[in-house]
Scaffold this motif. Structure first.
Motif, short mmCIF file in Angstrom:
data_model
loop_
_atom_site.label_atom_id
_atom_site.label_comp_id
_atom_site.label_asym_id
_atom_site.label_seq_id
_atom_site.Cartn_x
_atom_site.Cartn_y
_atom_site.Cartn_z
N GLY A 309 -14.46 -45.63 -3.25
CA GLY A 309 -13.13 -45.19 -2.23
C GLY A 309 -12.16 -45.59 -2.90
O GLY A 309 -10.71 -44.28 -2.72
N PHE A 310 -12.03 -46.25 -3.92
CA PHE A 310 -10.36 -46.04 -4.31
C PHE A 310 -10.28 -45.67 -5.86
O PHE A 310 -9.24 -45.12 -6.10
CB PHE A 310 -9.54 -47.94 -3.87
CG PHE A 310 -10.07 -48.56 -3.11
CD1 PHE A 310 -7.88 -48.36 -2.94
CD2 PHE A 310 -10.89 -49.19 -2.68
CE1 PHE A 310 -7.45 -49.13 -1.51
CE2 PHE A 310 -9.49 -49.42 -1.09
CZ PHE A 310 -8.43 -49.34 0.00
N LEU A 314 -7.05 -43.17 -6.34
CA LEU A 314 -6.52 -43.13 -7.43
C LEU A 314 -6.13 -41.92 -8.26
O LEU A 314 -5.46 -41.41 -8.94
CB LEU A 314 -6.84 -44.88 -8.58
CG LEU A 314 -6.20 -45.62 -7.37
CD1 LEU A 314 -6.99 -46.96 -7.74
CD2 LEU A 314 -4.72 -46.22 -7.67
N PHE A 315 -7.34 -41.60 -8.11
CA PHE A 315 -7.92 -40.42 -9.00
C PHE A 315 -7.58 -38.87 -8.56
O PHE A 315 -6.31 -38.44 -9.35
CB PHE A 315 -9.54 -40.04 -9.88
CG PHE A 315 -9.56 -38.83 -9.82
CD1 PHE A 315 -9.80 -38.46 -12.03
CD2 PHE A 315 -10.13 -37.70 -9.28
CE1 PHE A 315 -10.29 -37.50 -12.15
CE2 PHE A 315 -10.35 -37.04 -9.52
CZ PHE A 315 -10.68 -36.38 -11.67
N LEU A 316 -7.37 -38.63 -6.91
CA LEU A 316 -6.68 -37.74 -7.35
C LEU A 316 -5.12 -37.81 -6.60
O LEU A 316 -5.22 -36.62 -7.00
CB LEU A 316 -7.41 -37.73 -5.25
CG LEU A 316 -8.99 -37.13 -5.18
CD1 LEU A 316 -9.54 -36.88 -3.76
CD2 LEU A 316 -9.13 -36.06 -5.55
N GLU A 317 -5.05 -39.71 -6.87
CA GLU A 317 -3.62 -38.98 -6.54
C GLU A 317 -2.75 -38.57 -7.45
O GLU A 317 -1.54 -38.38 -7.85
CB GLU A 317 -2.72 -40.59 -5.89
CG GLU A 317 -2.92 -41.74 -6.94
CD GLU A 317 -2.31 -42.55 -5.65
OE1 GLU A 317 -2.60 -42.75 -4.65
OE2 GLU A 317 -1.51 -43.62 -6.12
N LYS A 318 -3.06 -38.89 -8.59
CA LYS A 318 -2.54 -38.12 -9.67
C LYS A 318 -2.23 -36.60 -10.23
O LYS A 318 -1.44 -36.15 -11.06
CB LYS A 318 -3.57 -38.51 -11.28
CG LYS A 318 -3.59 -39.49 -11.24
CD LYS A 318 -2.52 -41.04 -11.94
CE LYS A 318 -3.71 -42.51 -12.28
NZ LYS A 318 -2.42 -43.22 -13.10
N VAL A 485 -8.30 -44.91 -14.70
CA VAL A 485 -8.44 -45.71 -13.06
C VAL A 485 -9.70 -46.18 -13.69
O VAL A 485 -10.74 -46.30 -13.93
CB VAL A 485 -9.28 -44.35 -12.36
CG1 VAL A 485 -8.98 -44.96 -10.91
CG2 VAL A 485 -8.17 -43.46 -11.96
N THR A 486 -9.19 -47.42 -14.01
CA THR A 486 -9.82 -48.90 -14.49
C THR A 486 -10.22 -49.52 -13.46
O THR A 486 -9.87 -49.70 -12.57
CB THR A 486 -8.99 -49.19 -15.62
OG1 THR A 486 -8.35 -49.69 -15.01
CG2 THR A 486 -8.78 -48.78 -16.90
N ARG A 491 -9.90 -52.61 -9.08
CA ARG A 491 -9.17 -53.83 -7.84
C ARG A 491 -8.77 -54.31 -7.23
O ARG A 491 -8.16 -54.80 -5.97
CB ARG A 491 -10.30 -54.99 -8.43
CG ARG A 491 -10.65 -56.48 -7.76
CD ARG A 491 -11.35 -57.42 -9.17
NE ARG A 491 -12.52 -56.68 -9.03
CZ ARG A 491 -12.84 -57.01 -10.85
NH1 ARG A 491 -12.94 -57.99 -10.74
NH2 ARG A 491 -14.33 -56.70 -10.97
N GLU A 492 -7.46 -54.17 -8.13
CA GLU A 492 -6.02 -54.29 -7.88
C GLU A 492 -5.39 -53.86 -6.32
O GLU A 492 -4.76 -53.96 -5.38
CB GLU A 492 -4.74 -54.49 -8.75
CG GLU A 492 -4.84 -55.17 -9.54
CD GLU A 492 -3.90 -55.36 -11.13
OE1 GLU A 492 -3.36 -53.72 -11.06
OE2 GLU A 492 -4.13 -56.07 -12.47
N SER A 493 -5.32 -52.34 -6.72
CA SER A 493 -5.51 -50.95 -5.50
C SER A 493 -6.01 -51.45 -4.14
O SER A 493 -5.39 -51.53 -3.01
CB SER A 493 -5.31 -49.66 -6.50
OG SER A 493 -5.50 -49.60 -6.75
N ARG A 494 -7.69 -52.24 -4.67
CA ARG A 494 -7.67 -52.35 -3.00
C ARG A 494 -7.38 -53.73 -2.51
O ARG A 494 -7.07 -54.23 -1.25
CB ARG A 494 -9.36 -52.86 -3.96
CG ARG A 494 -9.83 -52.82 -2.40
CD ARG A 494 -12.44 -53.56 -2.88
NE ARG A 494 -13.22 -53.79 -1.25
CZ ARG A 494 -14.24 -53.84 -1.91
NH1 ARG A 494 -14.61 -53.55 -3.33
NH2 ARG A 494 -14.57 -53.88 -1.26
#
Ligand SMILES: Nc1ncnc2c1ncn2[C@@H]1O[C@H](COP(=O)(O)OP(=O)(O)OP(=O)(O)O)[C@@H](O)[C@H]1O
Length: 625
Positions: A309-310, A314-318, A485-486, A491-494
Motif C-alpha cells: 500500500g505504501f 509513494l509511486f502514485l504521488e510522484k 521507491v525503495t 518502511r520510513e513512510s509507513r
C-alpha cells in the motif's frame, strides 16, 4: 437491480427449510420469477412501515425498498426470527433496522428498562460505527425518544458507563465487547435477560470466522427465549448454519436470488474486468488506469500487504495522484475518519489492505520478529487491530471502481471486495490486475462466478479502455519512478504515517467530540514524500497518449459529468436523476478500438486473454522520456 426472487420458508425445521429451497431452485426462472417480482414490488407504505420512518428515508433520498427489504420487513414486524441472506450492498442494514425501530417506537413511552432491549452485534469496529450512524440518523429524523449507543472493546470503562447511563434502548457492539462489559461490571447479564427483545447478528457469515465463537456463546446463554433473533449475511457458510442452530427458533429463511435461479454472488450492476500483466508491470498498469483516467472515480484499490500500500502510494504521488491509505495498524479514530472523508468525497482514491491478509502479515511480522528482532531492534513493528475489518460489510459511498491491484486470496475475498461498488441501486465496475502467478486463483474465481453449467461464459471480461500502446507510452517514466521507491523509503513512510496518525487520532478524538460534523480538519490523502511531484511526471503530455485512449478517457470524464460526479460530491443522497443517467457509462458502450460494443465483447484491441492491443502497435515501446 434485476429480477428478484425470494424463498420465504416459514415455521419449519431447518431440514425442511433446505428441502423447500431445493424445490424452489429447480423451478424455471421465467414466469414464476416475473410473477413473484410483481408480487414483491412493494412500497415502504405497503410493507406497513411507520410514516415517520418513511419520511426519514425520503429525506435521505431512499424512496423504494430493495428486494431484501421488501421481503424481510413484514416478517420482522410480525415478530418472526429471520435468517436473511442477500448479496453485498443489497440494503440488509435497513432491512433489519427499520422494523427494529418501529417495534421500539411503540414502547417508547414506557418506563426505561435496566438494559438495552435491542442488541446489534457486528464483526468489526468500523461496522459498529456504520450501523450506529445509520440508526442515529433514523432516530434523529423520526424525532422519537429512543437512544442508541455503540460500545467497542477499546473504550475506557468510564466511557462505557457514561454511554450506558442514559439507559439506551439500542446497543451496537462487537461480540467481544459484551463479555468485557460483564467483566467490568458495565453490563449486568441478569438485566439483559430481563430486557432483551431483539438480537441482530449482522454479517453473520463473518462473526465466527473473526473468532467470536466463545463470545457469542456467552451472549446466547443469557438471551431469553422470547427474544426475536435476526441473522443477516451475504453468503451462506457452515458458520451461518452453526449460528442459526445456536440462536434462532424456527426461523423464516430468506434467500435473495437475482436475475435467474442461478445464484449470482456479485451484483449484476457491477461490470467486472481484468488485465493480464506481469507482477512488475502492475505499477505501470495502475498508473495508466488512473493517470489516463479510463476508470470512473471514486476508486477503491485493494492490495494484500500494508507495505505494498505504501509502495503504491509513494509511486502514485510522484505522478501527482493523491491517495489515502486504510489498514489495520492505523488507530481506530484515524480509520473511522478516513472512511468518513472518503465517503464524503474529500478524496478520490483509497488504497485498502483487506482484513483477510492481516493474519498473513501478522505471521510474517511474527516471523520477522523471531529472526530479526535482536538484530534490528529499531525496526518498525506494526500492531494490527483484531477487530479491524475494511472489506466486509463496510458501506463505502459512491465507489464507482474497485481495483484489485493484488488478487484476493479467495473467492469470497473477491466477492466481498467487488461488493464495495454497485451498492443498492447504483452501478459500478471492477478491474483486476492478474499476474501469471495469480492466474490459477483467478481461474477459480471465474469458474465459481460462472457456475457449473455456464463454465465458458465470460463474467469477467478484458478491460476494453486501455490500449497496450497507451500503457507502453508510460513505461519509461513508471519504471524510473518505481526504482526510486525503495524498501527503506516504504518502511520510513509507513512508520512516519503511523506516527502522524497516532497524533492525529488524539486530535481527532477531542476535536470530533466537540465538532462531530467537522470533516475537514485533517486530510488523509496528504503526500508522504517531502518533495512535490515534478511537473514532467505530474502532467502527462497529450502526444504520449494514443488517440484511442484519449477518446476513452474523454468518454469516461463525460460520463462522470453526466452522472453528476464531475466535482467531488457528498456521500449521502440517492438522487433518481443521477441514477437514471448511468446508462452513459462508456464501459458499457465503448472499447479502446473505437467501436461501440457492449460488455463481454472483450473489446477490440484487447485479446481474449486480457492482454492489451494486438493491432501491431503493441510491441513498439515508446521510450519518450
Ligand atoms: N431502499 C434503498 N434505496 C436506495 N439505497 C438504499 C436502500 N437501502 C439501502 N440503501 C443504501 O445502500 C447501501 C448498501 O446498504 P447496506 O450497507 O445495508 O448493504 P448490505 O446488504 O448490508 O451490504 P454488505 O453485505 O456489504 O454489508 C447503503 O449506502 C444504504 O444506505
Amino acid at each position: 437491480m434485476g429480477k428478484a426472487k425470494f424463498k420465504p420458508v416459514d415455521d419449519v425445521k431447518p431440514e425442511e427449510v433446505e428441502k423447500v429451497e431445493e424445490v424452489e431452485e429447480q423451478r424455471d426462472g421465467g414466469e414464476v420469477a416475473e410473477e413473484e417480482e410483481e408480487e414483491k414490488e412493494k412500497s415502504f407504505e405497503e410493507l406497513g412501515l411507520d410514516p415517520r420512518l418513511i419520511r426519514a428515508l425520503s429525506k435521505k433520498g431512499i424512496e423504494k425498498p430493495t428486494p431484501i427489504q421488501q421481503t424481510a420487513i413484514p416478517y420482522i414486524l410480525e415478530g418472526k426470527d429471520v435468517v436473511a441472506r442477500a448479496k453485498t450492498g443489497s440494503g440488509k442494514t435497513l432491512a433489519y433496522l427499520l422494523p427494529l425501530l418501529q417495534k421500539l417506537f411503540s414502547d417508547s413511552g414506557r418506563k426505561k428498562k435496566p438494559a438495552p432491549c435491542a442488541f446489534v452485534l457486528v464483526p468489526s469496529r468500523e461496522l459498529c460505527q456504520q450501523v450506529y450512524t445509520e440508526v442515529s440518523w433514523l432516530i434523529e429524523l423520526c424525532r422519537v425518544q429512543l437512544k442508541a449507543v455503540q460500545l467497542t472493546s477499546s473504550m475506557p470503562v468510564s466511557d462505557m458507563r457514561n454511554a450506558l447511563a442514559g439507559l439506551p434502548e439500542i446497543l451496537v457492539t462487537t461480540p467481544a465487547c459484551i463479555p468485557k462489559c460483564f467483566a467490568d461490571g458495565v453490563l449486568d447479564p441478569a438485566a439483559i435477560s430481563e430486557s432483551l427483545e431483539i438480537l441482530v447478528l449482522d454479517e453473520a457469515d463473518l462473526l465466527l470466522s473473526y473468532g467470536y465463537e466463545d463470545n457469542l456463546r456467552s451472549v446466547t446463554s443469557i438471551v431469553p427465549r422470547r427474544c426475536q433473533c435476526l441473522l443477516m449475511s451475504a453468503t451462506t457458510s457452515s458458520d451461518v448454519e452453526k449460528l442459526k442452530k445456536l440462536i434462532l427458533h424456527n426461523p423464516v429463511v430468506l434467500t435473495l436470488q437475482e436475475g435467474s435461479d442461478k445464484e449470482e454472488p456479485v451484483p449484476s450492476n457491477v461490470q467486472q474486468f481484468w488485465i493480464s500483466c506481469s507482477a512488475q508491470d502492475k505499477l505501470l498498469h495502475i498508473l495508466a488506469l488512473l493517470k489516463l483516467e479510463v476508470v470512473q472515480k471514486k476508486v477503491l484499490i485493494f492490495i494484500n500487504t500494508i507495505d505494498m500500500g505504501f509502495k503504491l502510494k509513494l509511486f502514485l504521488e510522484k505522478f501527482g495522484i493523491k491517495t489515502a491509505i486504510l489498514n489495520g495498524e492505523l488507530p481506530q479514530n484515524s480509520r473511522l475518519h478516513i472512511l468518513e472523508q472518503f465517503n464524503a468525497g474529500l478524496f478520490d482514491y483509497l488504497i485498502a489492505t483487506d482484513d483477510n491478509n492481516q493474519t498473513k502479515e501478522k505471521e510474517e511480522v511474527k516471523g520477522d520478529d523471531n529472526k530479526e528482532s535482536k538484530k534490528n531492534k529499531r525496526r518498525f513493528k506494526p500492531k494490527l487491530d483484531a477487530e479491524f475489518g475494511v472489506v466486509r460489510g463496510i458501506d463505502f459511498k459512491k465507489v464507482h471502481t474497485v481495483i484489485n491491484y493484488d488478487m484476493p486470496q479467495s473467492v469470497t475475498g473477491y466477492i466481498h471486495r467487488i461488493g464495495r461498488t454497485g451498492r443498492a441501486y447504483s452501478s459500478g465496475s471492477s478491474v483486476s490486475l492478474v499476474s501469471p502467478g495469480e492466474m490459477e486463483g483467478f481461474e477459480e474465481i471465474k469458474s465459481f462466478l460462472a457456475g457449473e453449467e455456464d463454465k465458458d461464459s465470460d463474467i469477467i471480461t478484458p478491460f476494453p479502455l486501455l490500449t497496450e500502446n497507451a500503457v507502453e507510452s508510460l513505461r519509461y517514466r513508471a519504471e524510473d519512478v518505481a526504482k526510486s521507491v525503495t524498501k527503506i523509503s516504504i518502511r520510513e513512510s509507513r512508520a512516519q504515517d503511523l506516527r502522524n496518525e497516532i497524533i492525529n487520532s488524539e486530535k481527532l478524538k477531542s476535536h470530533f467530540e466537540a465538532n462531530p460534523r467537522d470533516l475537514d480538519l485533517l486530510k488523509h490523502d496528504k503526500l508522504l514524500s517531502k518533495t512535490a511531484p515534478s511537473p514532467h511526471l505530474r502532467d502527462i503530455p497529450e502526444y504520449l497518449v494514443d488517440a484511442k485512449t484519449q477518446e476513452a478517457s474523454k468518454m469516461v470524464k463525460l460520463a462522470r459529468a453526466a452522472m453528476g460526479n464531475s466535482r467531488r460530491s457528498g456521500g449521502g443522497g440517492n438522487s433518481k436523476k443521477k441514477r437514471s443517467r448511468k446508462g452513459g457509462d462508456p464501459l458499457k458502450t465503448f472499447n479502446a478500438n473505437g467501436s461501440k460494443r457492449g460488455r463481454g465483447g472483450g473489446g477490440v484491441g484487447q485479446k481474449k486473454d486480457g492482454k492489451g492491443s494486438s493491432d501491431g502497435l503493441a510491441n513498439k515501446k515508446q521510450k519518450t522520456v
